[in-house]
Design an enzyme around this catalytic site. Structure first.
Site, PDB file in Angstrom:
ATOM      1  N   GLN A  70      28.643  23.543 -87.999  1.00  0.00           N
ATOM      2  CA  GLN A  70      29.399  24.483 -88.834  1.00  0.00           C
ATOM      3  C   GLN A  70      30.194  23.726 -89.891  1.00  0.00           C
ATOM      4  OE1 GLN A  70      31.045  27.979 -86.241  1.00  0.00           O
ATOM      5  NE2 GLN A  70      31.444  26.108 -85.101  1.00  0.00           N
ATOM      6  N   HIS A  99      28.472  23.565 -83.495  1.00  0.00           N
ATOM      7  CA  HIS A  99      28.391  24.947 -83.012  1.00  0.00           C
ATOM      8  C   HIS A  99      27.708  24.956 -81.655  1.00  0.00           C
ATOM      9  CE1 HIS A  99      27.191  29.423 -83.935  1.00  0.00           C
ATOM     10  NE2 HIS A  99      27.560  29.246 -82.693  1.00  0.00           N
ATOM     11  N   HIS A 141      30.546  29.764 -73.534  1.00  0.00           N
ATOM     12  CA  HIS A 141      29.439  30.534 -74.116  1.00  0.00           C
ATOM     13  C   HIS A 141      28.233  29.632 -74.362  1.00  0.00           C
ATOM     14  CE1 HIS A 141      27.425  33.370 -76.904  1.00  0.00           C
ATOM     15  NE2 HIS A 141      27.199  32.296 -77.635  1.00  0.00           N
ATOM     16  N   GLU A 142      28.474  28.466 -74.960  1.00  0.00           N
ATOM     17  CA  GLU A 142      27.366  27.578 -75.309  1.00  0.00           C
ATOM     18  C   GLU A 142      26.672  27.020 -74.071  1.00  0.00           C
ATOM     19  OE1 GLU A 142      26.044  27.060 -78.354  1.00  0.00           O
ATOM     20  OE2 GLU A 142      27.443  28.595 -79.040  1.00  0.00           O
ATOM     21  N   LYS A 188      24.810  30.144 -72.172  1.00  0.00           N
ATOM     22  CA  LYS A 188      23.696  30.747 -72.918  1.00  0.00           C
ATOM     23  C   LYS A 188      22.616  29.729 -73.266  1.00  0.00           C
ATOM     24  CE  LYS A 188      22.607  33.912 -76.692  1.00  0.00           C
ATOM     25  NZ  LYS A 188      23.148  34.771 -77.771  1.00  0.00           N
ATOM     26  N   HIS A 189      23.023  28.536 -73.697  1.00  0.00           N
ATOM     27  CA  HIS A 189      22.056  27.554 -74.195  1.00  0.00           C
ATOM     28  C   HIS A 189      21.929  26.328 -73.300  1.00  0.00           C
ATOM     29  CE1 HIS A 189      21.905  29.949 -77.834  1.00  0.00           C
ATOM     30  NE2 HIS A 189      23.213  29.838 -77.970  1.00  0.00           N
TER      31      HIS A 189
END
Length: 276
Positions: A56, A87, A144-145, A148-149
Site C-alpha cells: 500500500q 497489505h 484478517h490477513e 484469510k490468506h
C-alpha cells in the site's frame, strides 16, 4: 430373474448419488467425521499457483481518513509511514481467483510477539475500521490477513509466525520504495511521474513486471508476484473490484502521483471494508 444393473446413464448417476448418501449417513451414525482437509471437516481448496505481495502507498490511502484513532498509522503525524507498507501476502490462482479461509486456525498475537516492532512499522493498519475474520466477528489487519490468506499459504510458509516472518523478509529483500527513490520517484504532493518509468524501474531491479492500482491518479497499491519458492514472476494484469473502484493496471493514468504524508488531523476513515 430381474437384472439389478442400471440400464442407462441416468440410472447409473442415481445409483452413485444413493451410494454417496449412504456412505455419508453411515459415517455420521458411527460418530466419525469426513476427513476432507486434515479431519477438520473443511473442504480443501486446490493448491494455489503463486504468491502476490500486496503493498500500500500510505499517502494515497491516508488522504481518505476523516477521523484519527490510535490503531491508524496515518495518524502518527511526523511518524506516519512515508514508504510502501505491506497489505498482505496472498496465495493466488492463475485464473485470477484465490483461496481464502483455508483452515480454522485463529489468529493469536502471542505467536508473533517477537515481530511486533517491525510489523507495526512495515505492516501497519491504515484504517480505523476492523476487518472481518474467518472465525467470525471483527479483528485486526494482521488477524484478517492470517486467517484469510495465511492459512492458505501454510503448505509453503507453515504456521502463523513463519507467515509473518516470511512476508517481512520478502518485503525487505524486494524493497520497492528504495528502488523507486533511487530512480528519482520520491513522495511528492506536486510531482506526477510516468507510470511506465515506475514499472521499468521495478522491472530492471527485480527482472519481473509488477501490477499497480490507482485511485484518482495516485498510486494506491503495488503488487509483486512470486513463485512458491519466492522467485519473482511477471504479474498478470487483472481487474479487482473493491466497492466502486476497479483495481488494475488500467486504473492508473499515464502519469501518476505518490502523495506525501502525513494526513491532516480532523479527517476520518471512510469505513470502507477491505475486500482482501
Amino acid at each position: 430373474m430381474k437384472s439389478l444393473l442400471p440400464k442407462s446413464k441416468s440410472e447409473l448417476l442415481l445409483w452413485q448419488m444413493h451410494a454417496f448418501i449412504i456412505l455419508v449417513v453411515a459415517g455420521l451414525c458411527s460418530g466419525s467425521s469426513l476427513e476432507i482437509n486434515g479431519g477438520d471437516g473443511v473442504a480443501a481448496p486446490r493448491e494455489f499457483d503463486y504468491f502476490q505481495l500486496a503493498l500500500q502507498w500510505p499517502g494515497t490511502t491516508c488522504q481518505r481518513i476523516r477521523q484519527c484513532c490510535s490503531s491508524n498509522a496515518c495518524c502518527r503525524r511526523s511518524n506516519a509511514p512515508n514508504e510502501f507498507t505491506i497489505h498482505g501476502l496472498w496465495p493466488e490462482y492463475s485464473d485470477g481467483t484465490w483461496p481464502a479461509c483455508c483452515t480454522r486456525s485463529s489468529f493469536d498475537i502471542k505467536e508473533i510477539s517477537t515481530l511486533l516492532d517491525p510489523l507495526e512499522k512495515y505492516w501497519p493498519s491504515l484504517s480505523c475500521g476492523s476487518p472481518s475474520k474467518c472465525s467470525g466477528g471483527k479483528g485486526s489487519l494482521w488477524g484478517h490477513e492470517w486467517e484469510k490468506h495465511g492459512t492458505c499459504s501454510s503448505p509453503v510458509v507453515g504456521d502463523e509466525y513463519n507467515y509473518f516472518l516470511t512476508t517481512l523478509n520478502v518485503y525487505f529483500k524486494y524493497n520497492v520504495t528504495r528502488v523507486l527513490n533511487e530512480a528519482g520517484y520520491v513522495p511528492s504532493n506536486s510531482e506526477r511521474y510516468p507510470l511506465g518509468g515506475i514499472v521499468s524501474a521495478i522491472e530492471n531491479a527485480f527482472h519481473a513486471t509488477p501490477s499497480l492500482a490507482c485511485s484518482n491518479g495516485a498510486v494506491k497499491e503495488l503488487y509483486l508476484c512470486f513463485s512458491k519458492d519466492f522467485k519473482p514472476l511477471d504479474c498478470a494484469v487483472r481487474s479487482r473490484s473493491l466497492q466502486s473502484e476497479i483495481f488494475s493496471q488500467s486504473s492508473c493514468p499515464k502519469y501518476v502521483s505518490l502523495p506525501a504524508g502525513p494526513v491532516s488531523l480532523g479527517v476520518e476513515d471512510d469505513g470502507i471494508p477491505m475486500s482482501r
